[in-house]
Design a protein around this motif. Structure first.
Motif, mmCIF file in Angstrom:
data_model
loop_
_atom_site.group_PDB
_atom_site.id
_atom_site.type_symbol
_atom_site.label_atom_id
_atom_site.label_comp_id
_atom_site.label_asym_id
_atom_site.label_seq_id
_atom_site.Cartn_x
_atom_site.Cartn_y
_atom_site.Cartn_z
ATOM 1 N N PRO A 119 103.649 17.401 -28.223
ATOM 2 C CA PRO A 119 104.264 16.737 -27.070
ATOM 3 C C PRO A 119 104.815 15.344 -27.374
ATOM 4 N N THR A 120 104.143 14.586 -28.231
ATOM 5 C CA THR A 120 104.639 13.245 -28.550
ATOM 6 C C THR A 120 105.967 13.318 -29.280
ATOM 7 N N ASN A 121 106.071 14.210 -30.245
ATOM 8 C CA ASN A 121 107.318 14.349 -31.006
ATOM 9 C C ASN A 121 108.466 14.793 -30.099
ATOM 10 N N TRP A 122 108.196 15.720 -29.209
ATOM 11 C CA TRP A 122 109.245 16.186 -28.302
ATOM 12 C C TRP A 122 109.685 15.073 -27.356
ATOM 13 N N ALA A 123 108.733 14.290 -26.864
ATOM 14 C CA ALA A 123 109.084 13.202 -25.947
ATOM 15 C C ALA A 123 110.013 12.195 -26.631
ATOM 16 N N VAL A 124 109.699 11.831 -27.869
ATOM 17 C CA VAL A 124 110.549 10.895 -28.605
ATOM 18 C C VAL A 124 111.907 11.529 -28.894
ATOM 19 N N LEU A 125 111.915 12.782 -29.287
ATOM 20 C CA LEU A 125 113.162 13.476 -29.591
ATOM 21 C C LEU A 125 114.106 13.483 -28.385
ATOM 22 N N HIS A 126 113.542 13.608 -27.194
ATOM 23 C CA HIS A 126 114.356 13.669 -25.991
ATOM 24 C C HIS A 126 114.643 12.293 -25.392
ATOM 25 N N GLY A 127 114.245 11.239 -26.083
ATOM 26 C CA GLY A 127 114.570 9.902 -25.611
ATOM 27 C C GLY A 127 113.759 9.450 -24.417
ATOM 28 N N ALA A 128 112.573 10.017 -24.213
ATOM 29 C CA ALA A 128 111.728 9.604 -23.091
ATOM 30 C C ALA A 128 111.320 8.146 -23.248
ATOM 31 N N THR A 129 111.123 7.471 -22.130
ATOM 32 C CA THR A 129 110.730 6.056 -22.160
ATOM 33 C C THR A 129 109.253 5.862 -21.836
ATOM 34 N N ARG A 130 108.555 6.927 -21.522
ATOM 35 C CA ARG A 130 107.106 6.841 -21.292
ATOM 36 C C ARG A 130 106.478 8.199 -21.542
ATOM 37 N N THR A 131 105.231 8.153 -21.910
ATOM 38 C CA THR A 131 104.438 9.367 -22.062
ATOM 39 C C THR A 131 102.993 8.965 -21.798
ATOM 40 N N GLY A 132 102.036 9.686 -22.330
ATOM 41 C CA GLY A 132 100.648 9.315 -22.086
ATOM 42 C C GLY A 132 99.709 10.439 -22.460
ATOM 43 N N ALA A 133 98.548 10.451 -21.818
ATOM 44 C CA ALA A 133 97.534 11.460 -22.061
ATOM 45 C C ALA A 133 97.023 11.971 -20.723
ATOM 46 N N THR A 134 96.698 13.262 -20.694
ATOM 47 C CA THR A 134 96.219 13.903 -19.477
ATOM 48 C C THR A 134 94.971 14.722 -19.777
ATOM 49 N N LEU A 135 93.901 14.466 -19.052
ATOM 50 C CA LEU A 135 92.723 15.328 -19.084
ATOM 51 C C LEU A 135 92.858 16.319 -17.938
ATOM 52 N N HIS A 136 92.745 17.601 -18.271
ATOM 53 C CA HIS A 136 92.943 18.619 -17.233
ATOM 54 C C HIS A 136 91.978 19.777 -17.434
ATOM 55 N N GLU A 137 91.768 20.503 -16.355
ATOM 56 C CA GLU A 137 90.939 21.701 -16.435
ATOM 57 C C GLU A 137 91.628 22.735 -17.319
ATOM 58 N N MET A 138 90.855 23.418 -18.136
ATOM 59 C CA MET A 138 91.415 24.437 -19.015
ATOM 60 C C MET A 138 91.477 25.771 -18.290
ATOM 61 N N THR A 139 92.611 26.444 -18.460
ATOM 62 C CA THR A 139 92.811 27.791 -17.955
ATOM 63 C C THR A 139 93.379 28.634 -19.088
ATOM 64 N N ALA A 140 93.478 29.944 -18.864
ATOM 65 C CA ALA A 140 94.024 30.812 -19.901
ATOM 66 C C ALA A 140 95.467 30.444 -20.223
ATOM 67 N N LYS A 141 96.208 29.985 -19.228
ATOM 68 C CA LYS A 141 97.571 29.524 -19.460
ATOM 69 C C LYS A 141 97.500 28.091 -19.967
ATOM 70 N N PRO A 142 98.141 27.767 -21.075
ATOM 71 C CA PRO A 142 97.982 26.430 -21.661
ATOM 72 C C PRO A 142 98.558 25.331 -20.781
ATOM 73 N N ASP A 143 97.817 24.222 -20.711
ATOM 74 C CA ASP A 143 98.269 22.988 -20.043
ATOM 75 C C ASP A 143 98.662 23.228 -18.590
ATOM 76 N N ALA A 144 97.949 24.147 -17.932
ATOM 77 C CA ALA A 144 98.303 24.531 -16.569
ATOM 78 C C ALA A 144 97.244 24.169 -15.544
ATOM 79 N N GLY A 145 96.053 23.771 -15.981
ATOM 80 C CA GLY A 145 94.962 23.506 -15.052
ATOM 81 C C GLY A 145 95.124 22.205 -14.300
ATOM 82 N N ALA A 146 94.312 22.043 -13.268
ATOM 83 C CA ALA A 146 94.366 20.850 -12.424
ATOM 84 C C ALA A 146 94.140 19.586 -13.247
ATOM 85 N N ILE A 147 94.838 18.533 -12.873
ATOM 86 C CA ILE A 147 94.772 17.257 -13.587
ATOM 87 C C ILE A 147 93.567 16.458 -13.094
#
Length: 303
Positions: A119-147
């Protein structure tokens, strides 16, 4: 009367794995087992070692090749953890493991943006001006659980992905540190993860760093920033040689007429000429892994 410490199983790797594991230990969590990875002999290991931290702290750890192995599931079930965490573990965890205990993952973006790999590499590649970190509930679908928690960091115009990843590592530590008491008490907030926003991104390979000099300079510069060392680097092949940009900045000067897209030497400086008539000023260029001067490049381009 004090409550017994919560028992956790932690899946962890990389710098985020080290820092977040230290947060759990500082928070009094009983880390019963850490599941991590063996370092690959073919990878540039520039990051900290979860295994070394476990050895220092006396934490049991294993390095299974397959996260879906029945032996691993049986071991986790026998430990009866109260919580499970995944901090930059590289394998998807099957539903059977997620059913063992409430599980939380630390992702290196502000979900729902930049779900998936790198995710960090993609954010820089797309010229994003902010990013960060998210702790979320894990589900079978990746990165889809509640924040559960988020921490934002800026991406400055000349930051490389390596520099941004350092910020994301601190953001992950802060996000976990702030919410850990609530997690342990069972009172942590849950915010729905709106999957209609953002998107999924796949892993990146070294070949994805190949430069298309016909693209605008800003795109080429963002590619360089996204994959600059210690990542494999943005590169171009000329004849038998591979040239990798180690350090560069947008070129601010006037360019002579008639320069074709690609590498060039102008007034004793290495430039990367792009399709929109702009250029990168390349301060450090590697040729087949060795740093090369402007004079050496000029000779090679003339050959």
């Amino acid at each position: 009367m004090s409550q017994p410490a919560k028992r956790a199983v932690v899946f962890a790797y990389h710098n985020v794995g080290v820092r977040c594991l230290k947060v759990l230990l500082a928070g009094g969590v009983d880390v019963a087992l850490v599941v991590t990875h063996e370092d690959s002999a073919t990878e540039n290991i520039w990051f900290e070692s979860v295994q070394s931290l476990c050895e220092t702290e006396g934490i049991p750890f294993i390095t299974p090749a397959d996260a879906k192995a029945p032996e691993l599931l049986a071991q986790l079930q026998a430990l009866k953890p109260d919580l499970m965490f995944s901090f930059y573990f590289r394998h998807m965890l099957p539903q059977a493991i997620l059913d063992v205990a409430p599980a939380y993952n630390m992702h290196g973006s502000l979900l729902p943006e930049y779900r998936g790999r790198a995710p960090t590499n993609w954010a820089v590649l797309h010229g994003a001006t902010r990013t960060g970190a998210t702790l979320h509930e894990m589900t079978a679908k990746p990165d889809a659980g509640a924040i559960v928690a988020q921490q934002a960091v800026p991406i400055l115009p000349d930051d490389t992905a390596f520099e941004v990843f350092g910020k994301v590592t601190v953001a992950a530590e802060l996000a976990l540190y702030d919410v850990l008491p609530q997690l342990l008490a069972g009172t942590a907030p849950r915010t729905p993860n709106d999957l209609t926003k953002g998107g999924y991104f796949g892993g990146r390979k070294p070949e994805d760093g190949r430069i298309d000099w016909a693209r605008p300079a800003r795109e080429v510069y963002n590619l360089h920033r996204a994959v600059a060392p210690p990542y494999p680097g943005a590169f171009t092949d000329i004849g038998p040689r591979r040239y990798v940009i180690e350090r560069a900045r947008p070129y601010r000067g006037a360019l002579p007429d008639g320069l074709a897209p690609g590498l060039a030497v102008v007034d004793g400086a290495i430039l990367g000429i792009c399709g929109d008539g702009r250029a990168l000023s390349i301060h450090s260029l590697l040729a087949d892994g060795l740093r090369i001067s402007a004079a050496e490049l000029k000779t090679q381009l003339a050959a």
